[in-house]
Design an enzyme around this catalytic site. Structure first.
Site, PDB file in Angstrom:
ATOM      1  N   ASP A 245       0.886  -1.262  -0.300  1.00 43.84           N
ATOM      2  CA  ASP A 245      -0.088   0.044  -0.127  1.00 43.84           C
ATOM      3  C   ASP A 245       0.861   1.187   0.013  1.00 43.84           C
ATOM      4  O   ASP A 245       0.444   2.170  -0.580  1.00 43.84           O
ATOM      5  CB  ASP A 245      -1.036  -0.135   1.171  1.00 43.84           C
ATOM      6  CG  ASP A 245      -2.265  -0.628   1.023  1.00 43.84           C
ATOM      7  OD1 ASP A 245      -2.447  -1.075  -0.200  1.00 43.84           O
ATOM      8  OD2 ASP A 245      -2.842  -0.825   1.913  1.00 43.84           O
ATOM      9  N   GLU A 299      33.466   6.743 -14.374  1.00 46.00           N
ATOM     10  CA  GLU A 299      32.496   7.677 -14.468  1.00 46.00           C
ATOM     11  C   GLU A 299      32.847   8.769 -15.532  1.00 46.00           C
ATOM     12  O   GLU A 299      32.303   9.267 -16.541  1.00 46.00           O
ATOM     13  CB  GLU A 299      31.970   8.249 -13.118  1.00 46.00           C
ATOM     14  CG  GLU A 299      30.555   8.202 -12.993  1.00 46.00           C
ATOM     15  CD  GLU A 299      30.268   8.543 -11.473  1.00 46.00           C
ATOM     16  OE1 GLU A 299      29.083   8.487 -11.068  1.00 46.00           O
ATOM     17  OE2 GLU A 299      31.047   8.987 -10.902  1.00 46.00           O
ATOM     18  N   HIS A 370      23.031  -1.360 -14.208  1.00 42.75           N
ATOM     19  CA  HIS A 370      22.828  -2.267 -13.102  1.00 42.75           C
ATOM     20  C   HIS A 370      21.490  -2.883 -12.858  1.00 42.75           C
ATOM     21  O   HIS A 370      21.232  -4.164 -12.638  1.00 42.75           O
ATOM     22  CB  HIS A 370      23.610  -1.829 -11.797  1.00 42.75           C
ATOM     23  CG  HIS A 370      23.676  -2.880 -10.463  1.00 42.75           C
ATOM     24  ND1 HIS A 370      24.144  -3.992 -10.372  1.00 42.75           N
ATOM     25  CD2 HIS A 370      23.173  -2.344  -9.109  1.00 42.75           C
ATOM     26  CE1 HIS A 370      23.945  -4.429  -9.110  1.00 42.75           C
ATOM     27  NE2 HIS A 370      23.398  -3.345  -8.477  1.00 42.75           N
TER      28      HIS A 370
HETATM   29  C1  HEM Z   1      19.705  -1.909  -7.018  1.00 41.39           C
HETATM   30  C2  HEM Z   1      24.406  -0.580  -5.921  1.00 41.39           C
HETATM   31  C3  HEM Z   1      25.480  -5.338  -5.494  1.00 41.39           C
HETATM   32  C4  HEM Z   1      21.263  -6.836  -7.075  1.00 41.39           C
HETATM   33  C5  HEM Z   1      20.836  -1.093  -6.977  1.00 41.39           C
HETATM   34  C6  HEM Z   1      21.058   0.278  -6.545  1.00 41.39           C
HETATM   35  C7  HEM Z   1      22.240   0.598  -6.518  1.00 41.39           C
HETATM   36  C8  HEM Z   1      22.958  -0.624  -6.248  1.00 41.39           C
HETATM   37  C9  HEM Z   1      22.802   1.786  -6.252  1.00 41.39           C
HETATM   38  C10 HEM Z   1      19.643   1.243  -6.927  1.00 41.39           C
HETATM   39  C11 HEM Z   1      18.940   1.405  -5.779  1.00 41.39           C
HETATM   40  C12 HEM Z   1      17.878   0.470  -5.474  1.00 41.39           C
HETATM   41  O1  HEM Z   1      16.829   0.103  -6.294  1.00 41.39           O
HETATM   42  O2  HEM Z   1      18.025  -0.313  -4.521  1.00 41.39           O
HETATM   43  C13 HEM Z   1      24.936  -1.925  -5.564  1.00 41.39           C
HETATM   44  C14 HEM Z   1      26.389  -2.002  -5.169  1.00 41.39           C
HETATM   45  C15 HEM Z   1      26.758  -3.042  -5.099  1.00 41.39           C
HETATM   46  C16 HEM Z   1      25.788  -4.155  -5.497  1.00 41.39           C
HETATM   47  C17 HEM Z   1      27.315  -0.540  -4.861  1.00 41.39           C
HETATM   48  C18 HEM Z   1      28.249  -4.006  -4.842  1.00 41.39           C
HETATM   49  C19 HEM Z   1      28.875  -3.322  -3.937  1.00 41.39           C
HETATM   50  C20 HEM Z   1      24.454  -6.184  -6.157  1.00 41.39           C
HETATM   51  C21 HEM Z   1      24.636  -7.575  -6.064  1.00 41.39           C
HETATM   52  C22 HEM Z   1      23.331  -7.922  -6.519  1.00 41.39           C
HETATM   53  C23 HEM Z   1      22.523  -6.642  -6.807  1.00 41.39           C
HETATM   54  C24 HEM Z   1      25.582  -8.459  -5.739  1.00 41.39           C
HETATM   55  C25 HEM Z   1      22.814  -9.182  -6.821  1.00 41.39           C
HETATM   56  C26 HEM Z   1      23.555 -10.041  -7.761  1.00 41.39           C
HETATM   57  C27 HEM Z   1      20.371  -5.537  -7.198  1.00 41.39           C
HETATM   58  C28 HEM Z   1      19.045  -5.455  -7.332  1.00 41.39           C
HETATM   59  C29 HEM Z   1      18.621  -4.128  -7.429  1.00 41.39           C
HETATM   60  C30 HEM Z   1      19.842  -3.436  -6.891  1.00 41.39           C
HETATM   61  C31 HEM Z   1      18.185  -6.756  -7.732  1.00 41.39           C
HETATM   62  C32 HEM Z   1      17.193  -3.760  -7.786  1.00 41.39           C
HETATM   63  C33 HEM Z   1      16.842  -3.597  -8.983  1.00 41.39           C
HETATM   64  C34 HEM Z   1      15.388  -3.255  -9.445  1.00 41.39           C
HETATM   65  O3  HEM Z   1      14.709  -3.522  -8.794  1.00 41.39           O
HETATM   66  O4  HEM Z   1      15.140  -1.893 -10.073  1.00 41.39           O
HETATM   67  N1  HEM Z   1      22.248  -1.711  -6.512  1.00 41.39           N
HETATM   68  N2  HEM Z   1      24.475  -3.336  -5.803  1.00 41.39           N
HETATM   69  N3  HEM Z   1      23.336  -5.576  -6.287  1.00 41.39           N
HETATM   70  N4  HEM Z   1      20.900  -4.229  -6.941  1.00 41.39           N
HETATM   71 FE1  HEM Z   1      22.624  -3.381  -6.403  1.00 41.39          FE
END
Ligand code: HEM
Length: 530
Positions: A245, A299, A370
């Protein structure tokens, strides 16, 4: 009575009117036996991770270790999902009351916030403590353990991990609080003391949520950022009706992207606990070191390429180009604004109601960004006809926290910084490993030549990186509102060789896995039965 894990939007506060898949009584019984921090984040800003390797050589040692585990529950240290919810409710009520009457507010709020404790076990723990094959969860990757899976994930081999992770790890105990030391220090001291005769090794990691504003200043009201500077923890699968919600009303709706998830995305029957109420979840733990100066250099290199395309007559990259370069890599600007929505920051962390069906050619958000790699939001259905339900079943629930100095500009003397990445799922191969290996590390996902995930993608360690990889990196021509979709859009430009080269060289060097393990978060009834 077992519950039906296909239910979405659970509401354990409501009697079942209208009827839902599960009765209120059954849901409450399960939440009382389930640990917290699975269906909903514990939300505390400070975390201590205590890794325990038990002495397991003789039966007396093993018995003491099992008794220690059971004692965590009987002493009411471990926080159940039900207690987490009750405590959060009481905390919110105190906050609301102190807003109306600020006298003595700080003390009242501190008293209302409670320490969260969770405990999880590795496959080696089940094996070495002799907990029995019938009580052991049977996910193949969990049973193999993270060290065995390093090659598949392009991780460094475990002999290159930090020493604390090279041992066999049996237990991870997570203790979290809003204050870094007040209650966590004495608790950890007590636990270490209790463990001194039964543990062969102890290892500890400390996490702190970085509530920093855009200039890197601490602000208790600011959203949490990771060390590259981006707001993190925005998009999560949601299980409780009240959270869904809130997404509907505060995150711009849920009609373009539905964050809800059935319980079976993260829960499975715990074979070791009470047959009617026992559920658990697999947790992946990875210490991910972030090389912030290298990321910033990457970057800037990308920003220079953007400048060449966007304003060739005024070559130096502008701050806008640099922000856009970061947004292309992550899929969101530092403040959380999705690059799909517009080409400048400013919308903040709320927007999550978007999918990529209006950007099928990745003109606005690169395929390799990402968040597009790790949650394609229907791209697979559009590209390959894979049913959306199947893609959504690959999602993970992230519960990580940053480590190292709380700063967006770490200096060499500040030591290492990064993310203690934790995620929950009901299948490690189908969820975390699938996202990391088949999406982030796979250069041809989502389309051939997409490239690696610039944040977490890694190439096989033994293969030298290719000197050039085609990067069909799209360029934003105009903001979302200025694009005229009735007209054919120009081909996304392919970045010329020097950019491809720079980018490929940099990818895989910004985030490095330093150690980790796969765990199962057992039910409270299982922990007391061991
Ligand atoms: C989203 C950073 C590692 C999976 C994000 C976001 C950031 C971020 C800034 C966007 C904000 C959000 O939606 O929460 C990082 C950094 C990492 C890291 C700096 C390592 C140092 C990982 C790893 C995985 C992962 C290892 C999985 C293998 C995801 C997923 C999302 C996400 C599933 C959400 C995507 C969505 O639903 O739109 N991450 N992340 N991240 N990250 Fe990472």
């Amino acid at each position: 009575m077992a519950i039906d894990l296909k239910q979405t939007a659970i509401n354990p506060d409501l009697p079942e009117i209208p009827p839902t898949r599960n009765t209120q009584a059954a849901l409450v019984a399960v939440l009382k036996d389930l640990q917290g921090n699975i269906l909903k984040s514990h939300g505390r800003d400070h975390s201590r991770h205590l890794f325990v390797t038990f002495k397991t050589a003789d039966a007396a040692d093993r018995k003491k270790a099992r008794q220690w585990l059971a004692g965590l529950v009987t002493s009411k240290l471990v926080t159940s999902a039900h207690r987490q919810r009750e405590e959060a409710r009481a905390y919110r009520a105190t906050l609301a009351a102190t807003e109306a009457n600020p006298a003595g507010a700080q003390q009242a709020v501190e008293d209302a916030s409670k320490v969260f404790v969770g405990v999880m076990l590795s496959a080696a723990c089940y094996r070495d403590l002799g907990l029995g094959p019938d009580a052991t969860p049977d996910d193949p990757s969990f049973l193999a353990g993270a060290k065995q899976r390093a090659g598949f994930l392009n991780d460094p081999k475990d002999d290159q991990w930090e020493p604390g992770f090279r041992n066999t790890l049996h237990v991870l105990l997570v203790a979290a609080d809003d204050h870094a030391t007040n209650r966590l220090d004495p608790l950890l001291k007590r636990l270490r003391n209790d463990l001194k005769d039964i543990a062969a090794h102890l290892h500890e990691e400390t996490g702190a949520a970085m509530r920093l504003d855009a200039s890197g200043q601490w602000n208790a009201q600011a959203p949490v950022r990771e060390h590259f500077g981006f707001v993190d923890g925005i998009s999560q699968p949601l299980f409780f009706a009240d959270d869904i919600d809130r997404a509907r009303t505060r995150q711009g709706g849920i009609d373009r992207y539905d964050p809800s998830a059935p319980l079976d995305l993260v829960l499975l029957k715990d074979p070791g606990g009470d047959r009617s109420t026992a559920y658990g979840s697999y947790f992946v733990y990875r210490k991910l070191e972030q090389d912030v100066p290298a990321f910033r250099a990457g970057e800037k290199a990308l920003a220079a390429k953007i400048a060449q395309h966007a304003h060739p007559t005024t070559p130096p990259a502008t701050p806008h180009d640099v922000a856009l370069a970061g947004a292309y890599m992550v899929g969101r600007f530092q403040d959380g604004t999705p690059v799909l929505e517009r080409d400048t920051a400013g919308l903040g962390a709320e927007p999550n109601n978007f999918a990529y069906d209006e950007d099928v050619d990745a003109v606005r958000c690169p395929f390799q960004a990402h968040i597009r790699k790790t949650n394609p939001r229907g791209d697979k259905q559009r590209q390959f006809g894979v049913p959306l339900t199947q893609e959504r079943a690959n999602r993970i629930v992230r519960r990580g926290i940053s480590y190292g100095k709380v700063t967006l500009d770490p200096k060499p003397e500040d030591g290492k910084v990064g993310l203690l990445f934790l995620c929950a799922q009901s299948s490690i191969p189908d969820q975390f490993e699938f996202i990391q290996a088949a999406w982030a590390n796979y250069q041809d996902f989502l389309v051939p030549g997409s490239g690696l995930d610039p944040v977490i993608g890694t190439l096989p360690r033994r293969t030298p990186p290719p000197t050039q990889v085609p990067q069909p990196w799209p360029k934003i021509y105009a903001s979302h509102n200025q694009l005229d979709f009735a007209k054919p859009q120009p081909e996304p430009p392919h970045f010329p060789t020097p950019m491809s080269h720079t980018f490929t060289q940099a990818v895989g060097q910004w985030v490095t896995m330093r150690g980790g393990e796969y765990f199962f978060v057992p039910s409270l009834s299982a922990l007391t039965a061991f």
